[in-house]
Design a protein around this motif. Structure first.
Motif, PDB file in Angstrom:
ATOM      1  N   LYS A   3       0.826  -1.223   0.000  1.00 19.61           N
ATOM      2  CA  LYS A   3       0.000   0.000   0.000  1.00 19.61           C
ATOM      3  C   LYS A   3       0.851   1.260   0.000  1.00 19.61           C
ATOM      4  O   LYS A   3       0.541   2.246  -0.682  1.00 19.61           O
ATOM      5  CB  LYS A   3      -0.929  -0.015   1.211  1.00 19.61           C
ATOM      6  CG  LYS A   3      -1.980   1.110   1.194  1.00 19.61           C
ATOM      7  CD  LYS A   3      -3.079   0.849   2.192  1.00 19.61           C
ATOM      8  CE  LYS A   3      -3.897  -0.359   1.800  1.00 19.61           C
ATOM      9  NZ  LYS A   3      -5.013  -0.630   2.728  1.00 19.61           N
ATOM     10  N   CYS A  32      -5.804   6.480  -5.665  1.00 21.69           N
ATOM     11  CA  CYS A  32      -5.352   5.153  -5.208  1.00 21.69           C
ATOM     12  C   CYS A  32      -6.514   4.193  -4.959  1.00 21.69           C
ATOM     13  O   CYS A  32      -6.305   2.973  -4.883  1.00 21.69           O
ATOM     14  CB  CYS A  32      -4.544   5.281  -3.917  1.00 21.69           C
ATOM     15  SG  CYS A  32      -2.971   6.139  -4.067  1.00 21.69           S
ATOM     16  N   ILE A  34      -8.302   4.291  -2.090  1.00 20.93           N
ATOM     17  CA  ILE A  34      -8.207   3.939  -0.674  1.00 20.93           C
ATOM     18  C   ILE A  34      -8.826   5.057   0.167  1.00 20.93           C
ATOM     19  O   ILE A  34      -9.103   6.149  -0.338  1.00 20.93           O
ATOM     20  CB  ILE A  34      -6.742   3.721  -0.239  1.00 20.93           C
ATOM     21  CG1 ILE A  34      -5.929   5.013  -0.424  1.00 20.93           C
ATOM     22  CG2 ILE A  34      -6.117   2.566  -1.000  1.00 20.93           C
ATOM     23  CD1 ILE A  34      -4.517   4.954   0.131  1.00 20.93           C
ATOM     24  N   ALA A  38      -6.425   4.925   5.486  1.00 23.72           N
ATOM     25  CA  ALA A  38      -5.374   4.054   4.963  1.00 23.72           C
ATOM     26  C   ALA A  38      -4.131   4.867   4.595  1.00 23.72           C
ATOM     27  O   ALA A  38      -2.997   4.418   4.793  1.00 23.72           O
ATOM     28  CB  ALA A  38      -5.877   3.296   3.743  1.00 23.72           C
ATOM     29  N   SER A  42       0.125   5.011   6.486  1.00 23.29           N
ATOM     30  CA  SER A  42       1.421   4.959   5.807  1.00 23.29           C
ATOM     31  C   SER A  42       2.213   6.243   5.941  1.00 23.29           C
ATOM     32  O   SER A  42       3.443   6.223   6.054  1.00 23.29           O
ATOM     33  CB  SER A  42       1.225   4.635   4.319  1.00 23.29           C
ATOM     34  OG  SER A  42       0.658   3.358   4.141  1.00 23.29           O
TER      35      SER A  42
END
Length: 279
Positions: A3, A32, A34, A38, A42
């Motif tokens: 991811k 993306c 997402i 999420a 990251s």
């Protein structure tokens, strides 16, 4: 695809079209497919994403060139291989290189400028080692001027295809710049950059990392990676760092296993220099 890597790849696509400032986190997550949650698992922020992209690009760029210089056995091929690796790396990452060069003066804070300062220092070390191999003490008085001429050739010629999108013949370019460098080396007689001046240049982030710092990087990479030959190699290299038992050829083999993985290039670069291995 992991991811984190997906977010980085898709963000580069948007940054190339819109620039850093005009691209929002919402646009990145939509691109993306997402959620924002999420994304924040990251990266803490868009700035953190930009820093990660710069690290990703500069680590691969520096490591590829350092590897090529150190693995070239025939000194007659050294300049050609150096320039070929430089412009091949630029070409591979041309989208990000283009937006980076266009927007760096507008978008980056002090932390990012220090990062560039750091990578610039590492690249100078690569060039310095190449010049010393090529000429040893033959150009002692002008070697620093030659180093900066090489950096100037790298920057100026990279702009030709980054900004003007000229067709890139890597073989011709590498041969042409090798010839120019040899002419400069053989004919320069008036130095400008003295050893004293060179020693006054400050690279605060370019100090040799400690074993503990390298271990932290290895542990982070191991934790983030799924089961693979690269992960197994990282585990063995970590053990070698703590308690050396493997022969140099085996360590070189493990480094070869990880050096092409995008998230392991920095570890490979640090370990290769830490173990002082010959290719």
């Amino acid at each position: 695809m992991e991811k984190k890597q997906l977010i980085m790849d898709k963000a580069v696509e948007l940054f190339a079209k819109q620039g850093f400032e005009a691209t929002s986190i919402q646009q990145i997550t939509d691109h993306c497919g997402i959620s924002k949650g999420a994304f924040y698992l990251s990266f803490k922020s868009k700035d953190a994403l930009i820093v990660a992209l710069i690290d990703h690009f500069m680590i691969q760029f520096t490591e590829n060139i350092d590897y090529e210089v150190k693995s070239t056995k025939n000194v007659n091929d050294l300049l050609y291989n150096f320039y070929y690796a430089v412009f091949h790396s630029f070409h591979e990452h041309s989208d990000f290189a283009k937006i980076l060069m266009k927007e760096m003066m507008q978008s980056f804070d002090e932390e990012l400028f220090l990062k560039f300062h750091d990578y610039n220092g590492m690249m100078e070390k690569v060039i310095s080692s190449m010049v010393e191999r090529l000429y040893e003490d033959q150009i002692e008085q002008t070697k620093y001027d030659l180093m900066y001429c090489i950096k100037g050739l790298m920057k100026t010629y990279s702009e030709l295809f980054i900004f003007y999108e000229l067709p890139l013949d890597l073989d011709l370019l590498a041969r042409s710049l090798s010839e120019k460098t040899m002419i400069l080396a053989e004919n320069m007689t008036i130095p400008f950059i003295s050893n004293e001046m060179r020693e006054s240049f400050n690279h605060p982030l370019n100090e040799k990392p400690s074993q503990e710092q390298i271990l932290d990087i290895l542990e982070q990479n191991i934790a983030e990676m799924e089961a693979s030959i690269e992960k197994e190699s990282l585990v063995l290299l970590k053990q070698q760092l703590l308690e050396p038992t493997l022969s140099p050829p085996l360590v070189n083999g493990l480094l070869e296993n990880i050096r092409k993985h995008p998230h392991c290039k920095w570890a490979a670069y640090l370990l290769r220099n830490h173990f002082k291995l010959e290719h």
